[in-house]
Scaffold this active site. Structure first.
Site, PDB file in Angstrom:
ATOM      1  N   MET A  32      44.444  34.569  34.860  1.00 41.99           N
ATOM      2  CA  MET A  32      45.485  35.019  33.897  1.00 41.99           C
ATOM      3  C   MET A  32      46.583  34.951  34.852  1.00 41.99           C
ATOM      4  O   MET A  32      47.671  35.689  34.823  1.00 41.99           O
ATOM      5  CB  MET A  32      45.148  36.538  33.350  1.00 41.99           C
ATOM      6  CG  MET A  32      44.303  36.331  32.451  1.00 41.99           C
ATOM      7  SD  MET A  32      44.201  37.630  30.897  1.00 41.99           S
ATOM      8  CE  MET A  32      43.985  39.030  32.202  1.00 41.99           C
ATOM      9  N   HIS A  36      45.137  36.066  43.620  1.00 45.47           N
ATOM     10  CA  HIS A  36      45.025  36.822  45.117  1.00 45.47           C
ATOM     11  C   HIS A  36      43.732  35.996  45.713  1.00 45.47           C
ATOM     12  O   HIS A  36      43.220  35.035  44.956  1.00 45.47           O
ATOM     13  CB  HIS A  36      44.898  38.374  44.594  1.00 45.47           C
ATOM     14  CG  HIS A  36      43.823  38.541  43.791  1.00 45.47           C
ATOM     15  ND1 HIS A  36      42.598  38.244  43.829  1.00 45.47           N
ATOM     16  CD2 HIS A  36      44.038  39.274  42.486  1.00 45.47           C
ATOM     17  CE1 HIS A  36      41.739  38.977  42.697  1.00 45.47           C
ATOM     18  NE2 HIS A  36      42.611  39.300  42.016  1.00 45.47           N
ATOM     19  N   HIS A  39      40.634  35.305  43.433  1.00 51.89           N
ATOM     20  CA  HIS A  39      40.706  33.796  42.867  1.00 51.89           C
ATOM     21  C   HIS A  39      40.888  32.648  43.850  1.00 51.89           C
ATOM     22  O   HIS A  39      40.202  31.705  43.617  1.00 51.89           O
ATOM     23  CB  HIS A  39      42.218  33.739  42.203  1.00 51.89           C
ATOM     24  CG  HIS A  39      42.403  34.652  41.210  1.00 51.89           C
ATOM     25  ND1 HIS A  39      43.225  35.756  41.247  1.00 51.89           N
ATOM     26  CD2 HIS A  39      42.102  34.969  39.761  1.00 51.89           C
ATOM     27  CE1 HIS A  39      43.562  36.534  40.193  1.00 51.89           C
ATOM     28  NE2 HIS A  39      42.523  35.951  39.186  1.00 51.89           N
ATOM     29  N   GLN A  63      43.063  39.224  24.188  1.00 54.42           N
ATOM     30  CA  GLN A  63      42.050  40.099  24.601  1.00 54.42           C
ATOM     31  C   GLN A  63      42.603  41.405  25.136  1.00 54.42           C
ATOM     32  O   GLN A  63      42.058  42.178  26.146  1.00 54.42           O
ATOM     33  CB  GLN A  63      41.344  39.330  25.956  1.00 54.42           C
ATOM     34  CG  GLN A  63      42.154  39.301  27.083  1.00 54.42           C
ATOM     35  CD  GLN A  63      41.812  38.364  28.278  1.00 54.42           C
ATOM     36  OE1 GLN A  63      41.516  36.985  28.146  1.00 54.42           O
ATOM     37  NE2 GLN A  63      41.350  39.008  29.561  1.00 54.42           N
ATOM     38  N   GLY A 154      34.570  35.419  38.860  1.00 58.47           N
ATOM     39  CA  GLY A 154      34.094  36.372  39.757  1.00 58.47           C
ATOM     40  C   GLY A 154      33.216  37.357  39.164  1.00 58.47           C
ATOM     41  O   GLY A 154      33.261  37.682  38.047  1.00 58.47           O
ATOM     42  N   GLN A 160      31.692  40.569  31.865  1.00 61.99           N
ATOM     43  CA  GLN A 160      32.508  39.312  31.308  1.00 61.99           C
ATOM     44  C   GLN A 160      31.675  38.283  31.738  1.00 61.99           C
ATOM     45  O   GLN A 160      31.271  37.479  30.791  1.00 61.99           O
ATOM     46  CB  GLN A 160      33.795  39.194  31.920  1.00 61.99           C
ATOM     47  CG  GLN A 160      34.558  37.879  31.889  1.00 61.99           C
ATOM     48  CD  GLN A 160      35.859  37.710  32.439  1.00 61.99           C
ATOM     49  OE1 GLN A 160      36.891  38.089  31.506  1.00 61.99           O
ATOM     50  NE2 GLN A 160      36.234  37.149  33.367  1.00 61.99           N
ATOM     51  N   VAL A 183      35.441  40.024  45.959  1.00 62.21           N
ATOM     52  CA  VAL A 183      36.172  39.978  47.254  1.00 62.21           C
ATOM     53  C   VAL A 183      36.984  41.588  47.377  1.00 62.21           C
ATOM     54  O   VAL A 183      37.424  41.955  46.368  1.00 62.21           O
ATOM     55  CB  VAL A 183      37.228  38.959  47.330  1.00 62.21           C
ATOM     56  CG1 VAL A 183      37.838  38.757  48.800  1.00 62.21           C
ATOM     57  CG2 VAL A 183      36.370  37.630  47.209  1.00 62.21           C
ATOM     58  N   SER A 193      44.357  41.790  40.108  1.00 58.23           N
ATOM     59  CA  SER A 193      45.700  41.632  40.002  1.00 58.23           C
ATOM     60  C   SER A 193      46.337  42.919  39.467  1.00 58.23           C
ATOM     61  O   SER A 193      47.703  43.077  39.838  1.00 58.23           O
ATOM     62  CB  SER A 193      46.026  40.524  38.741  1.00 58.23           C
ATOM     63  OG  SER A 193      45.310  39.488  39.161  1.00 58.23           O
ATOM     64  N   ARG A 194      45.628  43.795  39.127  1.00 60.32           N
ATOM     65  CA  ARG A 194      46.188  45.072  38.614  1.00 60.32           C
ATOM     66  C   ARG A 194      46.359  45.958  40.188  1.00 60.32           C
ATOM     67  O   ARG A 194      46.988  47.132  39.662  1.00 60.32           O
ATOM     68  CB  ARG A 194      45.412  45.805  37.540  1.00 60.32           C
ATOM     69  CG  ARG A 194      45.256  45.245  36.274  1.00 60.32           C
ATOM     70  CD  ARG A 194      44.572  46.020  35.123  1.00 60.32           C
ATOM     71  NE  ARG A 194      44.940  45.298  34.041  1.00 60.32           N
ATOM     72  CZ  ARG A 194      44.055  44.400  33.098  1.00 60.32           C
ATOM     73  NH1 ARG A 194      43.025  44.207  33.674  1.00 60.32           N
ATOM     74  NH2 ARG A 194      44.458  44.112  31.761  1.00 60.32           N
TER      75      ARG A 194
HETATM   76  O1  PAF Z   1      39.022  37.269  34.040  1.00 58.56           O
HETATM   77  C1  PAF Z   1      40.198  36.987  33.667  1.00 58.56           C
HETATM   78  O2  PAF Z   1      41.114  36.700  34.253  1.00 58.56           O
HETATM   79  C2  PAF Z   1      40.335  36.588  32.038  1.00 58.56           C
HETATM   80  O3  PAF Z   1      39.308  37.395  31.266  1.00 58.56           O
HETATM   81  C3  PAF Z   1      39.817  35.267  31.779  1.00 58.56           C
HETATM   82  C4  PAF Z   1      38.370  35.021  31.975  1.00 58.56           C
HETATM   83  C5  PAF Z   1      40.822  34.196  32.376  1.00 58.56           C
HETATM   84  C6  PAF Z   1      40.339  34.876  30.155  1.00 58.56           C
HETATM   85  O4  PAF Z   1      41.322  35.243  29.867  1.00 58.56           O
END
Ligand code: PAF
Length: 286
Positions: A32, A36, A39, A63, A154, A160, A183, A193-194
């Protein structure tokens, strides 16, 4: 090769078709944005394994719950491009909401992909109703659009990851899911990211979330296997200003909740620091 930034599905499909015609393997790193080093490790893993790496950057509205941070979620495409290219990505796919969900006024306008209830009736799925339906829906769409050979996820978003693996198996996507290690900052804080929402003081408080997981890991190493005792060990080191949402223990193979750690398992936590919701987890019982 240089980085292509593509916003349209048709254009991306054309490009991928050409790569595939040349016999190139394709890796997808769904994100999304607000990229960082966590990713970066996914993108690196993909570019080491695949000829072409596509990084999708899409803040997926379906989501997010009505009271969640969709509107204020950080959008940083310029720096995302730099990080993606530096780590070997060939394409950033950054579609608009209208491109991904044409004609959608409300979530009930679109076909959704729902994971099995037992996998969402726990951990993050409990407080984030519909979240994993939104994740599975967008990830299915990305899989169909990009048609990657491999997709990289990740282990920080551990629930997820297990849900996506189950979806890929149940819906017969011909894609190998590659889990990549979580990481951490040097302080122990899991990269997210948050973390951008945290003040300096919040960050110091948030470090105690990972400390609580390390306390669990040490306790297991010292022979404590009762999850109630492990829960207490975690709470003891968690800063009092952290509001835990859950600390749960699941089997590493089945992802089912466990009361005692007799086999490899995962301890997972979600907690708020000054209203910022953070998640983290650790492997236990090797
Ligand atoms: O983990 C994420 O950043 C999101 O849930 C994903 C897998 C990109 C789906 O929007």
């Amino acid at each position: 090769m240089g980085l292509f930034v593509i916003n349209r599905i048709a254009e991306l499909r054309e490009k991928i078709k050409n790569f595939k015609r040349e016999g190139k393997s394709v890796g997808l790193v769904p994100t999304m944005g607000c990229l960082h080093n966590g990713h970066a490790s996914l993108i690196k893993a993909s570019s080491e394994r695949c000829d072409v790496t596509v990084v999708s950057v899409f803040v997926n509205p379906v989501q997010f719950g009505p009271n969640e941070d969709y509107d204020k979620y950080p959008r940083t495409l310029e720096s995302d491009k730099e990080l993606a290219e530096k780590n070997g990505a060939a394409i950033i796919f950054a579609p608009s909401v209208a491109e991904m969900y044409p004609g959608m006024n409300k979530f009930s306008d679109i076909t959704m992909v729902a994971p099995p209830f037992h996998m969402v009736d726990m951990m993050c799925g409990k407080s984030r109703t519909g979240h994993f339906d939104g994740v599975c829906t967008v990830v299915s769409k990305l899989f169909n659009i990009v048609q990657p050979d491999y997709a990289f996820f990740g282990m920080k978003d551990i629930q997820q990851l297990y849900i996506i693996k189950k979806m890929v198996s149940d819906l017969n996507f011909p894609i190998e899911i590659v889990p990549c290690p979580l990481v951490r900052e040097e302080s122990g804080l899991a990269l997210s990211s948050r973390n951008k929402y945290l003040s300096e003081e919040d960050r110091e408080i948030a470090v105690s979330i990972s400390k609580s997981l390390f306390a669990i890991q040490n306790a297991v190493k010292n022979g404590i296997i009762d999850t109630k005792k492990l829960f207490d060990a975690a709470i003891t080191v968690m800063d009092r200003r952290v509001e835990p949402e859950y600390i749960e223990f699941v089997d590493r193979k089945t992802f089912e909740p466990v009361d005692t750690i007799k086999k490899p398992a995962i301890a997972a936590v979600a907690a708020r620091v000054n209203s910022v919701r953070l998640i983290d987890n650790i492997l236990i019982g090797e």
